[in-house]
Design an enzyme around this catalytic site. Structure first.
Site, PDB file in Angstrom:
ATOM      1  N   TYR A 152      15.180  28.026  15.946  1.00 23.89           N
ATOM      2  CA  TYR A 152      14.038  28.938  16.016  1.00 23.89           C
ATOM      3  C   TYR A 152      13.057  28.490  17.088  1.00 23.89           C
ATOM      4  CZ  TYR A 152       9.664  31.226  14.697  1.00 23.89           C
ATOM      5  OH  TYR A 152       8.502  31.940  14.721  1.00 23.89           O
ATOM      6  N   LYS A 156      11.954  30.499  20.579  1.00 26.36           N
ATOM      7  CA  LYS A 156      10.591  30.912  20.888  1.00 26.36           C
ATOM      8  C   LYS A 156      10.105  30.317  22.209  1.00 26.36           C
ATOM      9  CE  LYS A 156       9.754  33.796  17.648  1.00 26.36           C
ATOM     10  NZ  LYS A 156       9.497  35.210  18.008  1.00 26.36           N
TER      11      LYS A 156
END
Length: 257
Positions: A152, A156
């Site tokens: 994750y 990002k």
């Protein structure tokens, strides 16, 4: 009044930003993954101009969403909000890609490349990107043992890299990234400590075009204030490599300015 499309906006921060923008008089098109989510979104925000339906997890799905958006006419701004969170187990999409990469990184790239270029592009990153490595040599997690939190965080970082790559390549577009804070959404979890009331304001502000202070590009924000991103996000060589990788995997080229 601006016309604004928001990916991943049937609930959570995307819907909150949409509600605020509609309240301020802007025309907003929502996006939902499936028809059930679209029905819920329509109930939550009946003032939405339209709802585009489709799953960004696959290359074909993202391409179809872009086609639906283009069929609605030109937009002034796009908020790239669609994402899955940091607690994801390893899953592979129909294209054979890790789903966190496919949804968080690749779909943002495909939508950027295929939707007719607006005046403003807004990409939601995360505070977790500050401590991530882009890992472009193993972006598909073939060499490493899966770690959902790391996947994750690096996705990002990729999103911020994409925002700044676009800012560099398309000088007539305001392209920026932001972190909304760790807030208690479905993605963030119930124990998230940040202020939910602040979490959707920056993306709406950057997209609306109502404030000359938002007429900037290649910048990173937190709660409507400038913040320095992970230095890797600002590296043109890494940005260009990410674009090349995404273009190679998706078969979709990023247009020139």
């Amino acid at each position: 009044m601006s016309r604004i499309f928001i990916s991943g906006s049937s609930a959570g921060l995307g819907l909150m930003a949409a509600e605020l923008l509609v309240e301020k008089g802007h025309e907003v098109v929502l996006h939902a993954r499936n028809s059930d989510r679209a029905k819920n979104a329509r109930k939550a925000l009946p003032e939405a101009d339209a709802i585009v339906t489709g799953d960004v997890a696959t290359i074909a799905g993202a391409q179809d969403i872009a086609a639906q958006v283009n069929a609605l006419g030109k937009f002034d701004a796009i908020i790239h909000n669609a994402a899955v969170g940091y607690r994801e187990a390893h899953r592979v999409t129909a294209d054979g890609l890790p789903h966190v990469f496919a949804i968080n990184t690749l779909s943002a790239y495909i939508l950027t490349a295929l939707i007719e270029c607006p005046k403003r592009l807004v990409y939601l990153s995360s505070a977790m990107h500050h401590h991530a490595d882009a890992n472009l040599d193993d972006i598909l997690w073939k060499k490493r043992r899966w770690n959902g939190s790391e996947a994750y965080a690096e996705s990002k970082l990729h999103v911020a890299m994409l925002a700044f790559a676009v800012a560099r390549r398309w000088p007539d577009v305001f392209s920026n990234s932001l972190e909304p804070g760790w807030v208690p959404t479905k993605m963030g979890g119930p124990s998230a400590p940040d202020d939910m009331e602040q979490s959707h304001l920056t993306q709406a502000w950057l997209a609306a075009g109502d404030d000359p202070k938002a007429d900037v590009t290649g910048k990173y924000f937190y709660h409507m204030e400038r913040r320095e991103p992970n230095p890797q996000a600002l590296d043109p060589n890494l940005q260009d490599r990410l674009i090349e990788i995404c273009a190679g995997i998706s078969g979709v080229a990023l247009p020139k300015a």
